[in-house]
Design a protein around this motif. Sequence first.
Motif, mmCIF file in Angstrom:
data_model
loop_
_atom_site.group_PDB
_atom_site.id
_atom_site.type_symbol
_atom_site.label_atom_id
_atom_site.label_comp_id
_atom_site.label_asym_id
_atom_site.label_seq_id
_atom_site.Cartn_x
_atom_site.Cartn_y
_atom_site.Cartn_z
ATOM 1 N N THR A 105 0.828 -1.209 0.000
ATOM 2 C CA THR A 105 0.000 0.000 0.000
ATOM 3 C C THR A 105 0.863 1.261 0.000
ATOM 4 O OG1 THR A 105 -1.757 -1.155 1.178
ATOM 5 C CG2 THR A 105 -1.809 1.254 1.246
ATOM 6 N N VAL A 106 1.850 1.297 0.885
ATOM 7 C CA VAL A 106 2.682 2.493 1.025
ATOM 8 C C VAL A 106 3.531 2.745 -0.222
ATOM 9 C CG1 VAL A 106 4.617 3.500 2.308
ATOM 10 C CG2 VAL A 106 2.728 2.419 3.535
ATOM 11 N N PHE A 107 4.058 1.682 -0.804
ATOM 12 C CA PHE A 107 4.957 1.835 -1.950
ATOM 13 C C PHE A 107 4.256 1.498 -3.259
ATOM 14 C CE2 PHE A 107 7.672 1.151 1.712
ATOM 15 C CZ PHE A 107 8.540 2.220 1.595
ATOM 16 N N TYR A 108 2.951 1.715 -3.299
ATOM 17 C CA TYR A 108 2.150 1.402 -4.475
ATOM 18 C C TYR A 108 2.703 2.096 -5.712
ATOM 19 C CZ TYR A 108 -1.894 1.278 -7.570
ATOM 20 O OH TYR A 108 -2.720 1.098 -8.639
ATOM 21 N N LEU A 169 0.519 8.487 -11.225
ATOM 22 C CA LEU A 169 1.055 9.466 -10.294
ATOM 23 C C LEU A 169 -0.050 10.020 -9.405
ATOM 24 C CD1 LEU A 169 3.416 11.129 -9.239
ATOM 25 C CD2 LEU A 169 2.982 12.766 -11.070
ATOM 26 N N PHE A 170 -1.185 10.334 -9.992
ATOM 27 C CA PHE A 170 -2.316 10.858 -9.218
ATOM 28 C C PHE A 170 -2.737 9.861 -8.145
ATOM 29 C CE2 PHE A 170 -6.878 11.147 -8.448
ATOM 30 C CZ PHE A 170 -6.952 12.435 -7.940
ATOM 31 N N THR A 171 -2.797 8.585 -8.501
ATOM 32 C CA THR A 171 -3.188 7.549 -7.543
ATOM 33 C C THR A 171 -2.193 7.485 -6.390
ATOM 34 O OG1 THR A 171 -4.213 6.287 -9.322
ATOM 35 C CG2 THR A 171 -3.766 5.102 -7.285
ATOM 36 N N PHE A 172 -0.917 7.538 -6.707
ATOM 37 C CA PHE A 172 0.110 7.511 -5.670
ATOM 38 C C PHE A 172 -0.051 8.704 -4.724
ATOM 39 C CE2 PHE A 172 4.347 8.766 -4.140
ATOM 40 C CZ PHE A 172 4.654 7.644 -3.391
ATOM 41 N N ILE A 173 -0.220 9.885 -5.286
ATOM 42 C CA ILE A 173 -0.339 11.097 -4.473
ATOM 43 C C ILE A 173 -1.634 11.087 -3.663
ATOM 44 C CG2 ILE A 173 -0.626 13.607 -4.590
ATOM 45 C CD1 ILE A 173 1.315 13.526 -7.003
ATOM 46 N N SER A 174 -2.713 10.611 -4.257
ATOM 47 C CA SER A 174 -3.998 10.623 -3.551
ATOM 48 C C SER A 174 -4.018 9.668 -2.365
ATOM 49 C CB SER A 174 -5.134 10.303 -4.518
ATOM 50 O OG SER A 174 -5.042 8.963 -4.956
ATOM 51 N N ARG A 175 -3.081 8.753 -2.322
ATOM 52 C CA ARG A 175 -3.016 7.810 -1.202
ATOM 53 C C ARG A 175 -2.116 8.309 -0.071
ATOM 54 N NH1 ARG A 175 -3.084 1.696 -3.288
ATOM 55 N NH2 ARG A 175 -4.954 1.844 -4.562
ATOM 56 N N TYR A 176 -1.712 9.541 -0.120
ATOM 57 C CA TYR A 176 -0.802 10.094 0.884
ATOM 58 C C TYR A 176 -1.339 9.919 2.302
ATOM 59 C CZ TYR A 176 1.698 13.508 3.701
ATOM 60 O OH TYR A 176 2.420 14.109 4.683
#
Length: 193
Positions: A105-108, A169-176
């Motif tokens: 999850t963290v390093f998605y 990239l958006f998905t990664f950022i939105s999971r912050y």
Amino acid sequence: MDVYADAVDYLETEHIPVNNGEQGTDVLEDDVFPDDQIGTESIDIPETPHSPKAMLDRRLMVLRAIMDSEKIYLYELETLLMPMKALKASAGTSKPVLSSQHVQTVFYQVPELRDLHRDFYTLLRERMEPAPEPERGMELEDGKETELKGLQLTVGDLFLKIGSHSVMLFTFISRYQTHTVILFPGYRIRSCK
């Protein structure tokens, strides 16, 4: 089609009073922005270059700045991947720091993001490096002699390719927020609303 006449007709049908210039002045010639309402401050906007050399110099400056940003971003992604490998290895032990699910999850998609940006950076760098000096008299398609000294400055396809992966990239950022809660369980994120 007279836009002004259509607008006046519409306003009259809505029972909104319209001054048709009956007071001796033409409505279309009225000063919309009187001098006393316009600020005297000016914004310093860089002048748009008009000469081909100035345009090329500006383009090179922007592309070099993008390359510098990409280089830093790649370094940060590589740095982020270092603990990922250790955390993945730790997840298989009796006392994991994070579970395998939390590591995922963290390093998605961090490795995929790194690969995407590494390819973008590499291809952009290759196109920015001068090729061997062209033979004398070599001409461009439009018949002008080349002044670019071997630079291949067609880079739009690179931006289209990386842009097509913007969802990653958006998905990664939105999971912050999710990442932060996993890494720092007692930490509360304040809402920006």
